[in-house]
Design a protein around this motif. Structure first.
Motif, short mmCIF file in Angstrom:
data_model
loop_
_atom_site.label_atom_id
_atom_site.label_comp_id
_atom_site.label_asym_id
_atom_site.label_seq_id
_atom_site.Cartn_x
_atom_site.Cartn_y
_atom_site.Cartn_z
N UNK A 87 11.20 -9.17 7.57
CA UNK A 87 11.42 -9.63 8.94
C UNK A 87 11.95 -8.54 9.87
N UNK A 88 11.71 -7.29 9.53
CA UNK A 88 12.06 -6.19 10.41
C UNK A 88 10.81 -5.36 10.70
N UNK A 89 10.76 -4.82 11.90
CA UNK A 89 9.69 -3.90 12.25
C UNK A 89 10.16 -2.49 11.97
N UNK A 90 9.46 -1.79 11.07
CA UNK A 90 9.83 -0.42 10.73
C UNK A 90 8.65 0.50 11.01
N UNK A 91 8.98 1.72 11.46
CA UNK A 91 7.95 2.73 11.70
C UNK A 91 7.89 3.66 10.50
N UNK A 92 6.67 3.86 9.98
CA UNK A 92 6.48 4.67 8.78
C UNK A 92 5.50 5.80 9.05
N UNK A 132 5.76 2.36 -2.84
CA UNK A 132 7.00 3.04 -3.19
C UNK A 132 8.11 2.70 -2.19
N UNK A 133 7.72 2.64 -0.90
CA UNK A 133 8.70 2.28 0.12
C UNK A 133 9.22 0.86 -0.09
N UNK A 134 8.31 -0.07 -0.35
CA UNK A 134 8.73 -1.47 -0.57
C UNK A 134 9.65 -1.58 -1.78
N UNK A 135 9.37 -0.81 -2.82
CA UNK A 135 10.19 -0.89 -4.04
C UNK A 135 11.62 -0.42 -3.78
N UNK A 136 11.80 0.53 -2.88
CA UNK A 136 13.12 1.08 -2.62
C UNK A 136 13.79 0.51 -1.36
N UNK A 161 10.04 8.53 6.81
CA UNK A 161 8.98 9.51 6.53
C UNK A 161 8.55 9.35 5.07
N UNK A 162 7.26 8.98 4.87
CA UNK A 162 6.74 8.76 3.52
C UNK A 162 5.72 9.82 3.12
N UNK A 163 5.67 10.92 3.85
CA UNK A 163 4.58 11.87 3.63
C UNK A 163 4.65 12.59 2.29
N UNK A 164 5.82 12.69 1.69
CA UNK A 164 5.95 13.28 0.37
C UNK A 164 5.88 12.16 -0.67
N UNK A 165 4.87 12.22 -1.53
CA UNK A 165 4.68 11.16 -2.53
C UNK A 165 5.95 10.98 -3.37
N UNK A 166 6.36 9.70 -3.51
CA UNK A 166 7.51 9.38 -4.31
C UNK A 166 8.83 9.53 -3.61
N UNK A 167 8.80 9.92 -2.33
CA UNK A 167 10.05 10.11 -1.58
C UNK A 167 10.03 9.28 -0.30
N UNK A 168 11.22 8.83 0.08
CA UNK A 168 11.40 8.10 1.34
C UNK A 168 12.54 8.77 2.08
N UNK A 169 12.25 9.27 3.28
CA UNK A 169 13.27 9.95 4.07
C UNK A 169 13.56 9.14 5.32
N UNK A 170 14.80 8.75 5.51
CA UNK A 170 15.19 8.01 6.70
C UNK A 170 15.23 8.95 7.90
#
Length: 243
Positions: free
Chosen positions: A195-200, A213-217, A232-241
């Motif tokens: 229920x939140x709008x997020x920019x990825x 991967x983003x949903x899992x974390x 920022x999801x551009x690096x596989x396996x990483x999520x950067x706020x």
């Protein structure tokens, strides 16, 4: 020699007879009242395949043909004018004996909304802009990054990027409300997550894997950074706020 001349004269007379007969048939078809294409005749113009194409635009193509013989109407020219209507992707025009026309239309299929200063439009897979039909409801994402002064080919590239992302994400694409393709090497999306709008920031590939991967974390991310809405999801396996 005289036999040869007899054959030549006979062929000449036959040709003249055929030409005269053809002329009379043409005159008959163009002048006989039974072939008049009349606006007062119910069903004189039948339109098939029309859902969103404005009927007024179709009728305007044939407005000067009424009260004339149906055989005087240049069908290919009328077809070209139908193709100039934004919603029409393909069209055919056929004469129906003795005084009617049948128009078959295949309409364009929109895939997204685009927002310009002049208003909201739809766009199809070929980059063609379409006026939203009245009282129609579409559940499409917004395709941003498209400029109104771009060529049809440039708009088509934006749509290809959108469709590539949707195909890769599969059923998860239903979460996406906006796709920004201004930079094809870094496609951005706005998704509804818990229920939140997020920019990825999705980069240019591996969209499904990066989103999963983003949903899992995200439950853990939401606890640690509850106010962050950009990642920022551009690096596989990483999520950067991103702030």
């Amino acid at each position: 020699n005289w036999r040869r001349w007899v054959v030549v004269v006979a062929l000449g007379l036959a040709g003249v007879s055929i030409a005269v007969a053809g002329f009379k048939v043409r005159q008959y078809a163009l002048t006989d009242p039974q072939f008049v294409f009349s606006s007062n005749q119910p069903g004189a113009l039948t339109i098939q395949g029309q859902d969103y194409t404005p009927e007024t635009k179709v009728l305007r193509v044939f407005i000067w043909d009424f009260d004339h013989s149906v055989f005087s109407i240049p069908l290919e020219e009328r077809r070209r004018r139908l193709l100039a209507i934004d919603w029409v992707e393909e069209a055919s025009v056929s004469r129906i004996w003795p005084d009617r026309l049948l128009v078959r239309i295949r309409e364009r299929k929109p895939v997204a909304f685009v927002l310009f200063r002049s208003g909201v439009l739809l766009i199809d897979a070929h980059g063609v802009l379409l006026d939203p039909p009245p009282r129609a409801h579409f559940a499409f994402p917004v395709l941003s990054g498209v400029r109104q002064d771009e060529t049809e080919e440039q708009r088509r590239e934006h749509v290809r990027a959108l469709l590539r992302l949707q195909q890769d994400m599969g059923y998860m694409a239903k979460d996406v409300s906006e796709v920004n393709t201004a930079d094809p090497e870094n496609i951005r999306i706005v998704a509804q997550v818990e229920n939140r709008a997020v920019e990825l920031m999705m980069g240019n590939g591996n969209f499904a894997q990066r989103y999963q991967n983003f949903l899992a974390h995200y439950p853990e991310i939401g606890k640690r950074s509850p106010n962050v809405r950009s990642f920022d999801l551009r690096l596989d396996g990483q999520v950067t706020a991103r702030n």
